[in-house]
Design a protein around this motif. Structure first.
Motif, PDB file in Angstrom:
ATOM      1  N   TYR A 190      -2.034   0.148  -7.622  1.00 19.10           N
ATOM      2  CA  TYR A 190      -1.401  -0.527  -8.906  1.00 19.10           C
ATOM      3  C   TYR A 190      -1.697   0.149  -9.971  1.00 19.10           C
ATOM      4  O   TYR A 190      -2.547   0.689 -10.271  1.00 19.10           O
ATOM      5  CB  TYR A 190      -1.972  -2.059  -8.872  1.00 19.10           C
ATOM      6  CG  TYR A 190      -1.370  -2.888  -7.622  1.00 19.10           C
ATOM      7  CD1 TYR A 190      -0.431  -3.782  -7.646  1.00 19.10           C
ATOM      8  CD2 TYR A 190      -2.613  -3.226  -6.505  1.00 19.10           C
ATOM      9  CE1 TYR A 190      -0.169  -4.663  -6.686  1.00 19.10           C
ATOM     10  CE2 TYR A 190      -2.345  -4.066  -5.526  1.00 19.10           C
ATOM     11  CZ  TYR A 190      -1.026  -4.693  -5.555  1.00 19.10           C
ATOM     12  OH  TYR A 190      -0.965  -5.649  -4.346  1.00 19.10           O
ATOM     13  N   ARG A 195       1.885   1.632  -4.320  1.00 18.60           N
ATOM     14  CA  ARG A 195       2.051   1.968  -3.082  1.00 18.60           C
ATOM     15  C   ARG A 195       1.389   0.557  -2.384  1.00 18.60           C
ATOM     16  O   ARG A 195       0.326  -0.228  -2.995  1.00 18.60           O
ATOM     17  CB  ARG A 195       0.941   3.041  -2.547  1.00 18.60           C
ATOM     18  CG  ARG A 195       1.846   4.308  -3.089  1.00 18.60           C
ATOM     19  CD  ARG A 195       3.194   4.521  -2.514  1.00 18.60           C
ATOM     20  NE  ARG A 195       3.741   5.990  -2.644  1.00 18.60           N
ATOM     21  CZ  ARG A 195       4.584   6.282  -3.597  1.00 18.60           C
ATOM     22  NH1 ARG A 195       4.836   5.244  -4.506  1.00 18.60           N
ATOM     23  NH2 ARG A 195       4.959   7.437  -3.984  1.00 18.60           N
ATOM     24  N   SER A 196       1.593   0.102  -1.109  1.00 20.87           N
ATOM     25  CA  SER A 196       1.135  -1.012  -0.578  1.00 20.87           C
ATOM     26  C   SER A 196       0.025  -0.640   0.586  1.00 20.87           C
ATOM     27  O   SER A 196      -0.624  -1.694   0.681  1.00 20.87           O
ATOM     28  CB  SER A 196       2.310  -1.802   0.288  1.00 20.87           C
ATOM     29  OG  SER A 196       2.916  -0.785   1.117  1.00 20.87           O
ATOM     30  N   THR A 256       7.125   1.447  -7.521  1.00 16.35           N
ATOM     31  CA  THR A 256       7.196   2.011  -6.181  1.00 16.35           C
ATOM     32  C   THR A 256       8.024   3.193  -5.906  1.00 16.35           C
ATOM     33  O   THR A 256       7.928   3.938  -5.041  1.00 16.35           O
ATOM     34  CB  THR A 256       7.707   0.958  -4.949  1.00 16.35           C
ATOM     35  OG1 THR A 256       9.047   0.495  -5.512  1.00 16.35           O
ATOM     36  CG2 THR A 256       6.822  -0.341  -5.053  1.00 16.35           C
TER      37      THR A 256
END
Length: 299
Positions: A206, A224-225, A267
């Motif tokens: 984040y 990114r997750s 993102t």
């Protein structure tokens, strides 16, 4: 006030040629200095050059300049020309329950390093996992116009202080909700905000955009997750106009990975892996070596 070294002397010269959020960033001789405190109190530095594959050179900046085994957390550390052919190093660090400012000098004739001592700022820092200094110098300014210090406590509270006048500390807010953060690194400083990049224990990445206005209201944006949970330390360095080189240090393997990043835009941010850094990272405390007042413009 420390006198900044020239960028060539610091090996912080960088150039990133990207240019759009969708284009792959291309690093050309971008350099990041990952300094650490060893178990014996030496100040070690891994100079990482962002080629593909990466290059690295390890040096010792100062011998036995920190109390052995006592430094728990360190902010980005400024290195400066002392005016006599040597250099001075200084920054914030946490030892025990206290926050300190201090460093050392190295003489040009290679005589032993001298410590400038450590000035205690205050107590209650034993549960903090991050401390960082964000000093801002505008493009047309001759000196630093603001000094802010951030601290992340282990319960997920992020604090901010402003150092006004004769370096008197003034609290300018706090925010909750960051207990999942594993590591944070400063990527942007401006006249109106600071921005950090953070990875979480769950693997997400984040940006944390923090306007300087009061009350303190960070704006968190997903980059990114998943897949970023392996890094205990993130370090970032400006690279060109809006680019960043990013180092992630994995303490499970004592290794580091290097990335070239375009401007952080959520993102859509382009992150290009440059590979493993050809050096080992066995120490527990790492921080970026910086030229005081040098810009960070990653966001």
């Amino acid at each position: 006030m420390l006198k900044p070294l020239g960028t060539a002397a610091l090996l912080l010269t960088a150039m990133l040629v990207p240019t759009t959020a969708s284009a792959a960033p291309t690093a050309t001789n971008c350099v990041l200095s990952a300094a650490s405190v060893t178990s014996t109190g030496d100040h070690k530095n891994v100079v990482i050059t962002a080629t593909a594959p990466p290059q690295a050179r390890t040096t010792v900046l100062g011998k036995a300049v920190y109390p052995p085994g006592q430094v728990k957390v360190m902010a980005s550390t400024a290195i400066s020309d002392d005016g006599y052919g040597g250099y001075s190093v200084g920054g914030y660090l946490i030892m025990g329950d206290g926050l300190y400012y201090g460093g050392y000098g190295v003489h040009p004739d290679a005589t032993p390093t001298t410590s400038s001592g450590f000035r205690r700022i205050g107590g209650g820092w034993g549960n903090f996992t991050m401390v960082e200094e964000a000093e801002y110098q505008g493009p047309t300014q001759s000196g630093i116009s603001r000094w802010n210090v951030y601290g992340l406590r282990s319960d997920g509270v992020l604090f901010r202080w402003n150092l006004a006048g004769n370096r008197v500390w003034r609290s300018t807010g706090s925010a909750t909700g960051f207990a999942a953060v594993k590591s944070m690194t400063l990527i942007s400083k401006s006249a109106t905000y600071d921005t950090f990049l953070a990875n979480t224990r769950g693997g997400a990445l984040y940006t944390i955009h923090i306007p300087l206005s009061s009350p303190m209201k960070p704006v968190v944006k997903l980059v990114r997750s998943r897949t970023w949970q392996g890094f205990e330390t993130l370090l970032a360095q400006k690279c060109g106009v809006y680019g960043t080189i990013l180092v992630g240090i994995d303490k499970d393997t004592d290794s580091a990975s290097l990335y070239a990043v375009g401007r952080f835009t959520g993102t859509s941010t382009v992150i290009r892996s440059l590979g493993k850094v050809p050096a080992t990272f066995p120490d527990n405390v790492y921080a970026r070596l910086k030229d005081l007042g040098a810009p960070l413009t990653g966001e």
